[in-house]
Design an enzyme around this catalytic site. Structure first.
Site, PDB file in Angstrom:
ATOM      1  CE1 TYR A 303      -2.834  -3.173   0.478  1.00 21.91           C
ATOM      2  CE2 TYR A 303      -2.839  -2.851   2.850  1.00 21.91           C
ATOM      3  CZ  TYR A 303      -3.190  -3.591   1.744  1.00 21.91           C
ATOM      4  OH  TYR A 303      -3.915  -4.737   1.914  1.00 21.91           O
ATOM      5  CD  GLU A 377     -19.115  -5.367  23.223  1.00 21.05           C
ATOM      6  OE1 GLU A 377     -19.772  -5.501  24.269  1.00 21.05           O
ATOM      7  OE2 GLU A 377     -19.165  -6.187  22.280  1.00 21.05           O
TER       8      GLU A 377
END
Ligand code: NI
Length: 410
Positions: A303, A377
């Site tokens: 990349y 979370e």
């Protein structure tokens, strides 16, 4: 500039909290490797259909979808998530631990998908009140060359319609949940894989004069190649060359015929990157031949470096500050990791930002790509709300047209 009422968005994100967590846990339970995200893709399509969002498949397991504002189709912006997991055996012990042996969402791409799905659902429910098109990009295979982003772009994900800007995000366990980060300009490195085969002539270790010792040549080469970093690279351009694999399969008294080396080269300047490739190859071939060996030097270009559009970074920082408060928006500095989001950033003005998911009190500190990696979370709801806010605010920014803010009020 007109602003969207933040409280409404925070409330929407809160209302979606449980479903976002459930989606992330389902995806975490069922990780799949790069370009093999078949069930993952099916699940995302099912969730999009459930939200009334039409989708189409791209680059194999990839998906694109569009949310159309009721007040007009322009401007167009894009939001991107990756989809793949890693070949790691999970060791977190959480109840939603991976069910696929040896495969784990250890880079948080489960969280990225759940956040994009959650944001999509909220934006879809608000569509009557804005002008613009929000392109959703779920791309496969961020973790494996040539990268899903490249294939999605080759298949036209940034065309028809062309997004004015592209936003992507990545979870960061080194940032506490509740905080977000960004690095303006060049922010993540290019990454190239290097493979070297040195062929000599093996023989008895007691008679080095009768052999061509590829082990000794490899040792010289590893040291000499650092000169490319220390003497040729601009000191202001971060550059890294690391060899992590060296196979010299001889024995105490046997010099082998050949040595194999593998490494990675990372930097931030595309011109220098390709100059460095030539210099490394030339140096390796000359050094090895001067010692009597033969060298095969191969570079697999990965990349490119990731460029965060500077102006877009400024507006992003304003949005993030509005949404989270100045104290929660961090300037992170460059990161030597690499990301195929870089391809979007070379095509359209883009911003790749970081979402804090760490939490020391909850002992959530394991790094990305480790078998213990997990997220707090609580960050999911923040990630969703922020993404919705960024998307709507960016539509207003480009259209300068009406947005029916009355319907956003509490
Ligand atoms: Ni990742």
């Amino acid at each position: 500039m007109e602003k969207i009422p933040i409280l409404t968005i925070k409330q929407q994100a809160r209302l979606n909290r449980e479903s976002i967590i459930a989606e992330r846990r389902y995806l975490h339970n069922n990780p799949e490797l790069s370009f093999k995200e078949i069930n993952t893709s099916a699940y995302i399509k099912q969730q999009l259909t459930g939200a009334g969002i039409a989708w189409k498949q791209q680059a194999g397991t990839g998906i694109t979808a569009e949310i159309h504002g009721g007040l007009g189709s322009s401007p167009v912006i894009a939001l991107r998530s990756d989809m793949d997991a890693l070949p790691i055996t999970e060791n977190t012990g959480v109840e939603y631990q991976s069910l696929n042996a040896g495969v784990m969402h250890a880079c948080g791409h489960d969280a990225h998908m759940a956040i994009l799905l959650g944001a999509a659902r909220i934006l879809q429910s608000m569509r009557d009140d804005f002008s613009g098109t929000i392109k959703l990009i779920f791309q496969p295979a961020e973790e494996k060359l040539p990268g899903g982003a490249k294939e999605m772009i080759n298949e036209g994900v940034l065309l028809n319609p062309v997004p004015k800007v592209v936003f992507g995000q990545h979870v960061r366990p080194d940032l506490p949940a509740g905080k977000v980060g960004i690095c303006k300009g060049l922010s993540m490195a290019s990454m190239d894989e290097i493979f070297v085969k040195i062929t000599g002539k093996g023989g008895h270790a007691a008679q080095p004069n009768t052999v061509i010792d590829p082990v000794s040549i490899a040792a010289q080469l590893i040291v000499a190649m650092q000169q490319v970093v220390s003497r040729f690279a601009d000191p202001l351009t971060p550059t890294v060359l690391s060899f992590g694999k060296l196979i010299a399969n001889g024995a105490i008294n046997i010099i082998p015929d050949e040595v194999l080396m593998e490494g990675t080269f990372r930097t931030f300047d595309e011109t220098w990157r390709y100059e460095a490739h030539k210099k490394m190859k030339l140096l390796a071939e000359h050094l090895v031949s001067s010692m009597g060996g033969r060298c095969e030097f191969t570079i697999n270009s990965g990349y490119p470096s990731l460029h965060n559009d500077e102006q877009l970074c400024d507006t992003w920082m304003q949005y993030a500050t509005d949404y989270l408060g100045e104290e929660n928006v961090i300037n992170t500095g460059k990161w030597m990791a690499s990301e195929d989001f870089a391809y979007y950033s070379h095509n359209r003005p883009s911003v790749f930002y970081y979402l804090g998911v760490g939490n020391e009190e909850k002992h959530i500190t394991a790094p990305l790509h480790s078998s213990n990696f997990n997220i707090d979370e609580d960050a999911l709801e923040i990630g969703v709300g922020l993404m919705v806010y960024i998307a709507l605010q960016e539509l207003i920014h480009h259209s300068k047209t009406l947005i029916n803010t009355n319907s956003f009020s509490l």
